[in-house]
Design an enzyme around this catalytic site. Structure first.
Site, PDB file in Angstrom:
ATOM      1  N   ALA A  26      -3.226  -6.486 -10.434  1.00 39.95           N
ATOM      2  CA  ALA A  26      -2.817  -7.821 -10.357  1.00 39.95           C
ATOM      3  C   ALA A  26      -1.927  -7.906  -9.005  1.00 39.95           C
ATOM      4  O   ALA A  26      -1.255  -9.174  -9.077  1.00 39.95           O
ATOM      5  CB  ALA A  26      -2.418  -8.312 -11.649  1.00 39.95           C
ATOM      6  N   GLY A  76      -1.013  -7.648  -4.493  1.00 35.03           N
ATOM      7  CA  GLY A  76      -1.639  -8.035  -3.691  1.00 35.03           C
ATOM      8  C   GLY A  76      -3.148  -7.952  -3.352  1.00 35.03           C
ATOM      9  O   GLY A  76      -3.740  -8.871  -2.719  1.00 35.03           O
ATOM     10  N   SER A 109       0.378   4.562   8.491  1.00 35.46           N
ATOM     11  CA  SER A 109      -0.734   3.732   8.830  1.00 35.46           C
ATOM     12  C   SER A 109      -1.966   4.277   9.798  1.00 35.46           C
ATOM     13  O   SER A 109      -1.360   4.983  10.953  1.00 35.46           O
ATOM     14  CB  SER A 109      -0.158   2.371   9.660  1.00 35.46           C
ATOM     15  N   THR A 129       1.481  -5.149   6.780  1.00 35.93           N
ATOM     16  CA  THR A 129       1.199  -4.499   5.499  1.00 35.93           C
ATOM     17  C   THR A 129       2.479  -4.391   4.546  1.00 35.93           C
ATOM     18  O   THR A 129       3.481  -5.304   4.832  1.00 35.93           O
ATOM     19  CB  THR A 129       0.883  -3.028   5.997  1.00 35.93           C
ATOM     20  N   LYS A 141       3.392  -9.098   3.416  1.00 28.57           N
ATOM     21  CA  LYS A 141       2.445 -10.223   3.373  1.00 28.57           C
ATOM     22  C   LYS A 141       2.789 -11.516   2.987  1.00 28.57           C
ATOM     23  O   LYS A 141       2.048 -12.703   3.510  1.00 28.57           O
ATOM     24  CB  LYS A 141       1.199  -9.475   2.685  1.00 28.57           C
ATOM     25  N   GLY A 159     -11.545   3.130  -0.610  1.00 23.72           N
ATOM     26  CA  GLY A 159     -11.167   2.077   0.023  1.00 23.72           C
ATOM     27  C   GLY A 159     -11.036   2.228   1.584  1.00 23.72           C
ATOM     28  O   GLY A 159     -10.633   1.264   2.406  1.00 23.72           O
ATOM     29  N   ASN A 216      -2.356 -10.807   6.382  1.00 23.12           N
ATOM     30  CA  ASN A 216      -2.268  -9.553   6.917  1.00 23.12           C
ATOM     31  C   ASN A 216      -2.492  -9.637   8.489  1.00 23.12           C
ATOM     32  O   ASN A 216      -2.447  -8.384   8.742  1.00 23.12           O
ATOM     33  CB  ASN A 216      -3.081  -8.575   6.138  1.00 23.12           C
TER      34      ASN A 216
HETATM   35  P1  NDP Z   1       0.971  -4.046  -5.343  1.00 18.69           P
HETATM   36  O1  NDP Z   1       2.214  -3.380  -5.582  1.00 18.69           O
HETATM   37  O2  NDP Z   1       0.926  -5.632  -4.926  1.00 18.69           O
HETATM   38  O3  NDP Z   1       0.211  -4.060  -6.881  1.00 18.69           O
HETATM   39  C1  NDP Z   1      -0.023  -2.960  -7.661  1.00 18.69           C
HETATM   40  C2  NDP Z   1      -0.627  -3.170  -8.930  1.00 18.69           C
HETATM   41  O4  NDP Z   1      -0.786  -1.854  -9.436  1.00 18.69           O
HETATM   42  C3  NDP Z   1       0.137  -3.965  -9.748  1.00 18.69           C
HETATM   43  O5  NDP Z   1      -0.835  -4.835 -10.811  1.00 18.69           O
HETATM   44  C4  NDP Z   1       0.688  -2.820 -10.699  1.00 18.69           C
HETATM   45  O6  NDP Z   1       1.057  -2.959 -12.088  1.00 18.69           O
HETATM   46  C5  NDP Z   1      -0.436  -1.920 -10.485  1.00 18.69           C
HETATM   47  N1  NDP Z   1       0.083  -0.338 -10.698  1.00 18.69           N
HETATM   48  C6  NDP Z   1       0.950   0.424 -10.025  1.00 18.69           C
HETATM   49  N2  NDP Z   1       0.717   1.575 -10.509  1.00 18.69           N
HETATM   50  C7  NDP Z   1       0.049   1.630 -11.472  1.00 18.69           C
HETATM   51  C8  NDP Z   1      -0.192   2.796 -12.306  1.00 18.69           C
HETATM   52  N3  NDP Z   1       0.284   3.971 -12.244  1.00 18.69           N
HETATM   53  N4  NDP Z   1      -1.226   2.601 -13.173  1.00 18.69           N
HETATM   54  C9  NDP Z   1      -1.545   1.196 -13.497  1.00 18.69           C
HETATM   55  N5  NDP Z   1      -1.260   0.213 -12.663  1.00 18.69           N
HETATM   56  C10 NDP Z   1      -0.368   0.564 -11.775  1.00 18.69           C
HETATM   57  O7  NDP Z   1      -0.106  -3.199  -4.491  1.00 18.69           O
HETATM   58  P2  NDP Z   1      -1.368  -3.693  -3.600  1.00 18.69           P
HETATM   59  O8  NDP Z   1      -2.116  -4.749  -4.574  1.00 18.69           O
HETATM   60  O9  NDP Z   1      -1.110  -4.343  -2.435  1.00 18.69           O
HETATM   61  O10 NDP Z   1      -1.933  -2.571  -3.226  1.00 18.69           O
HETATM   62  C11 NDP Z   1      -2.345  -1.620  -4.265  1.00 18.69           C
HETATM   63  C12 NDP Z   1      -3.217  -0.351  -3.566  1.00 18.69           C
HETATM   64  O11 NDP Z   1      -4.360  -0.708  -2.944  1.00 18.69           O
HETATM   65  C13 NDP Z   1      -2.106   0.553  -2.648  1.00 18.69           C
HETATM   66  O12 NDP Z   1      -2.321   1.745  -3.005  1.00 18.69           O
HETATM   67  C14 NDP Z   1      -2.761   0.209  -1.466  1.00 18.69           C
HETATM   68  O13 NDP Z   1      -2.565   1.210  -0.407  1.00 18.69           O
HETATM   69  C15 NDP Z   1      -4.258  -0.259  -1.447  1.00 18.69           C
HETATM   70  N6  NDP Z   1      -4.706  -1.168  -0.540  1.00 18.69           N
HETATM   71  C16 NDP Z   1      -5.775  -0.644   0.076  1.00 18.69           C
HETATM   72  C17 NDP Z   1      -6.320  -1.528   0.896  1.00 18.69           C
HETATM   73  C18 NDP Z   1      -7.505  -0.961   1.990  1.00 18.69           C
HETATM   74  O14 NDP Z   1      -7.805  -1.569   2.781  1.00 18.69           O
HETATM   75  N7  NDP Z   1      -8.131  -0.072   1.234  1.00 18.69           N
HETATM   76  C19 NDP Z   1      -5.778  -2.775   1.175  1.00 18.69           C
HETATM   77  C20 NDP Z   1      -4.460  -3.396   0.679  1.00 18.69           C
HETATM   78  C21 NDP Z   1      -4.148  -2.162  -0.330  1.00 18.69           C
HETATM   79  P3  NDP Z   1       2.600  -3.613 -12.378  1.00 18.69           P
HETATM   80  O15 NDP Z   1       2.603  -4.886 -12.420  1.00 18.69           O
HETATM   81  O16 NDP Z   1       2.637  -2.765 -14.024  1.00 18.69           O
HETATM   82  O17 NDP Z   1       3.604  -2.704 -11.450  1.00 18.69           O
END
Ligand code: NDP
Length: 281
Positions: free
Chosen positions: A118, A120, A14, A57, A61, A241, A82
């Site tokens: 889809a 968080g 972090s 985080t 959340k 991001g 968050n």
């Molecule tokens: P979640 O675990 O809640 O969701 C992840 C999503 O990504 C799901 O839809 C998952 O699909 C899909 N996924 C995972 N791996 C792959 C892959 N290799 N190819 C295609 N789809 C994939 O995570 P978050 O939404 O919380 O976070 C996602 C990313 O965003 C993280 O890397 C996090 O670090 C980043 N983030 C950045 C922030 C910022 O401030 N810039 C804030 C919050 C998050 P499935 O259902 O198939 O698993």
């Protein structure tokens, strides 16, 4: 001294302590912000009680949403918190990811967007865009993730609708650990040719970053994420991001101190920092 922290599992990566402790020292606030590793849900409540405010985080959340005494603003619609403040022995929960994202794209004139993923971050971004009157399509292979969007009248599909988008958002974890792309190259190429902007929620990191100086250097000289590197031979404009991360932290700071400092003021403080100016030359 006031105590703040970021809670998660894992947490070592972090960057939030660097940002918040920089603001405390710059603004002469007697407070400290630390990373707090919470391995199990059972420990969460006790840790939250010991702090004046906290950021939450992965993976907590949604759990924190459930244990707040009151959930405020857009966090109610997203179903995830968050940022938390403890006031008069009550926990107030907020979501600053959504507005942090919006602050990155608000001046781009976005009318429609496609969100890949889809989880968080996709939920927060979709709710925010919908609130701002942007037409949103969500792509999620995994149909178990569709219900949230259906319930909020946000279009969600297990197939990509290939059309012209103002904004394409990667809200998946693809590219975080390996160089995976979120969808097959053939589809990406088509989307890159038909979209104006690409926003990747992923941001590059460097484990050596341990001070505000190294963070500011990194901010200016950071590498492209795998998806942004892949998009570079197309005319689509790209953003990673890291600014969203910074902005959600500044918005949380604003909440911790009851808007005594505004987001704009904090953003200016950060961008006017001498070090950032020096690095840009
Ligand atoms: P979640 O675990 O809640 O969701 C992840 C999503 O990504 C799901 O839809 C998952 O699909 C899909 N996924 C995972 N791996 C792959 C892959 N290799 N190819 C295609 N789809 C994939 O995570 P978050 O939404 O919380 O976070 C996602 C990313 O965003 C993280 O890397 C996090 O670090 C980043 N983030 C950045 C922030 C910022 O401030 N810039 C804030 C919050 C998050 P499935 O259902 O198939 O698993």
């Amino acid at each position: 001294m006031q105590q703040f922290g970021v809670i998660g599992n894992p947490i070592s990566h972090s960057l939030s302590p660097i940002i918040h402790n920089f603001l405390f020292s710059h603004l002469g606030i007697k407070a400290f912000y630390q990373k707090i590793y919470v391995p199990h849900l059972e420990k969460l409540n006790g840790v939250l009680d010991s702090l004046d405010g906290a950021n939450i985080t992965l993976p907590y959340k949604e759990e924190v949403f459930g244990i707040c005494d009151e959930v405020m603003g857009i966090a109610k619609e997203i179903g995830a918190v968050n940022t938390i403040v403890n006031r008069d022995q009550k926990k107030y929960g907020f979501n600053t990811d959504a507005l942090g994202f919006w602050k990155c794209v608000e001046n781009l004139g976005i009318r429609n967007a496609l969100i890949l993923g889809a989880g968080g971050s996709a939920k927060a971004i979709a709710v925010m865009l919908q609130k701002m009157g942007v037409e949103v399509d969500v792509y999620a292979k995994n149909k178990l993730r569709h219900l949230f969007f259906i319930q909020r009248q946000i279009k969600v599909n297990a197939k990509i609708d290939l059309k012209d988008y103002d904004l394409l958002i990667n809200a998946t974890s693809a590219g975080l650990i390996t160089d995976d792309l979120p969808v097959p190259e053939k589809i990406l190429k088509e989307l890159f040719c038909r979209s104006r902007y690409l926003f990747d929620v992923i941001y590059p990191s460097d484990s050596r970053m341990n001070s505000i100086d190294s963070f500011l250097d990194f901010f200016v000289h950071r590498k492209a994420t795998p998806l942004i590197a892949y998009a570079q031979s197309y005319s689509i404009q790209t953003m990673d991001g890291l600014e969203m991360l910074l902005f959600q932290a500044l918005l949380a700071f604003e909440i911790f101190f009851s808007k005594q400092y505004s987001f704009e003021e904090l953003r200016a403080l950060f961008y006017n920092s001498k070090k950032l100016h020096r690095s840009k030359k």
